[in-house]
Every structure is written in structure tokens, then in C-alpha cells.
Design a protein around this motif. Structure first.
Motif, PDB file in Angstrom:
ATOM      1  N   SER A   1       2.319  13.793  -1.975  1.00 13.79           N
ATOM      2  CA  SER A   1       2.531  13.136  -3.079  1.00 13.79           C
ATOM      3  C   SER A   1       1.954  11.415  -2.573  1.00 13.79           C
ATOM      4  O   SER A   1       2.146  11.198  -1.409  1.00 13.79           O
ATOM      5  CB  SER A   1       4.053  12.854  -3.254  1.00 13.79           C
ATOM      6  N   TYR A   2       1.432  11.024  -3.801  1.00 21.48           N
ATOM      7  CA  TYR A   2       0.658   9.631  -3.550  1.00 21.48           C
ATOM      8  C   TYR A   2       0.756   9.178  -4.832  1.00 21.48           C
ATOM      9  O   TYR A   2       0.536   9.378  -5.851  1.00 21.48           O
ATOM     10  CB  TYR A   2      -0.426   9.879  -3.169  1.00 21.48           C
ATOM     11  N   SER A   3       1.491   7.840  -5.019  1.00 21.06           N
ATOM     12  CA  SER A   3       1.762   7.069  -6.206  1.00 21.06           C
ATOM     13  C   SER A   3       2.095   7.804  -7.418  1.00 21.06           C
ATOM     14  O   SER A   3       1.600   7.587  -8.632  1.00 21.06           O
ATOM     15  CB  SER A   3       0.112   6.429  -6.537  1.00 21.06           C
ATOM     16  N   GLY A   4       3.142   8.591  -7.247  1.00 14.69           N
ATOM     17  CA  GLY A   4       3.754   9.271  -8.326  1.00 14.69           C
ATOM     18  C   GLY A   4       3.134  10.441  -8.776  1.00 14.69           C
ATOM     19  O   GLY A   4       3.633  11.426  -9.238  1.00 14.69           O
ATOM     20  N   GLN A   5       2.057  10.983  -8.167  1.00 14.34           N
ATOM     21  CA  GLN A   5       1.307  12.259  -8.487  1.00 14.34           C
ATOM     22  C   GLN A   5       1.789  13.133  -7.089  1.00 14.34           C
ATOM     23  O   GLN A   5       1.926  12.719  -6.024  1.00 14.34           O
ATOM     24  CB  GLN A   5      -0.221  12.103  -8.365  1.00 14.34           C
TER      25      GLN A   5
ATOM     26  N   MET B   1       0.804  -1.205   0.161  1.00 15.52           N
ATOM     27  CA  MET B   1      -0.164   0.058   0.071  1.00 15.52           C
ATOM     28  C   MET B   1       0.853   1.241  -0.018  1.00 15.52           C
ATOM     29  O   MET B   1       2.014   1.306   0.797  1.00 15.52           O
ATOM     30  CB  MET B   1      -0.894  -0.043   1.286  1.00 15.52           C
ATOM     31  N   ASP B   2       0.488   2.185  -1.055  1.00 10.36           N
ATOM     32  CA  ASP B   2       1.207   3.369  -0.890  1.00 10.36           C
ATOM     33  C   ASP B   2       1.126   4.501   0.243  1.00 10.36           C
ATOM     34  O   ASP B   2      -0.166   4.365   0.659  1.00 10.36           O
ATOM     35  CB  ASP B   2       1.170   3.945  -2.326  1.00 10.36           C
ATOM     36  N   LYS B   3       2.018   5.163   0.709  1.00  4.57           N
ATOM     37  CA  LYS B   3       1.810   5.998   1.571  1.00  4.57           C
ATOM     38  C   LYS B   3       1.673   7.545   0.981  1.00  4.57           C
ATOM     39  O   LYS B   3       2.393   7.911   0.054  1.00  4.57           O
ATOM     40  CB  LYS B   3       2.851   6.099   2.811  1.00  4.57           C
TER      41      LYS B   3
ATOM     42  N   ASN C   1       3.680  15.371 -11.839  1.00  3.25           N
ATOM     43  CA  ASN C   1       4.333  14.253 -11.459  1.00  3.25           C
ATOM     44  C   ASN C   1       5.903  14.448 -10.906  1.00  3.25           C
ATOM     45  O   ASN C   1       6.521  13.566 -10.619  1.00  3.25           O
ATOM     46  CB  ASN C   1       4.504  13.347 -12.794  1.00  3.25           C
TER      47      ASN C   1
END
Length: 65
Positions: free
Chosen positions: A22-26, A1-3, A39
Motif C-alpha cells: 500500500s502507498y498513498s491510499g492505493q 513522504m509516504d511509506k 483502495n
């Protein structure tokens, strides 16, 4: 799970807070109800600096969620 990672910024004159998250590259920079989605973290940091915000004293990249 991404933080979710975020950093607090503060305006140099008004002391109003802003954030970069930032989350999942965004990456999202949020100030005064305005947001910039990218990004690239360095573009978000330049956006904050251009609008008069600096990293809040002692702020680190914190994790949430």
C-alpha cells in the motif's frame, strides 16, 4: 513522504509468495504476475484468501522506502 507498506503471503499448497503493498491510499495485491488494484485493504486481503494465499508466518506490515 509516504511509506510503502507491504505484507508477504504464501500459497497454502505451492508455497509461492504473494504480496499486498500500500502507498498513498492505493492498495495492490500481487500474485503470480496478476495484480489487483484497490483502495480497500480488506478487498485485497479477500482476493488473496480466495486464491489460496495466507499471511506468511510471522509476517507483519513492514515498511520500505
Amino acid at each position: 513522504m509516504d511509506k510503502i507498506r507491504y505484507t508477504e503471503y504464501q500459497h497454502t499448497m505451492t508455497k509461492e509468495l504473494g504480496y499486498i503493498a500500500s502507498y498513498s491510499g492505493q492498495v495492490v495485491a500481487v500474485i503470480e504476475g496478476t495484480k489487483k488494484v484497490t483502495n480497500n485493504l480488506s478487498k485485497a486481503e479477500r482476493f488473496m484468501e480466495k486464491n489460496g494465499y495466507i499471511k506468511k508466518a510471522g509476517a507483519t506490515n513492514e515498511q520500505a522506502g
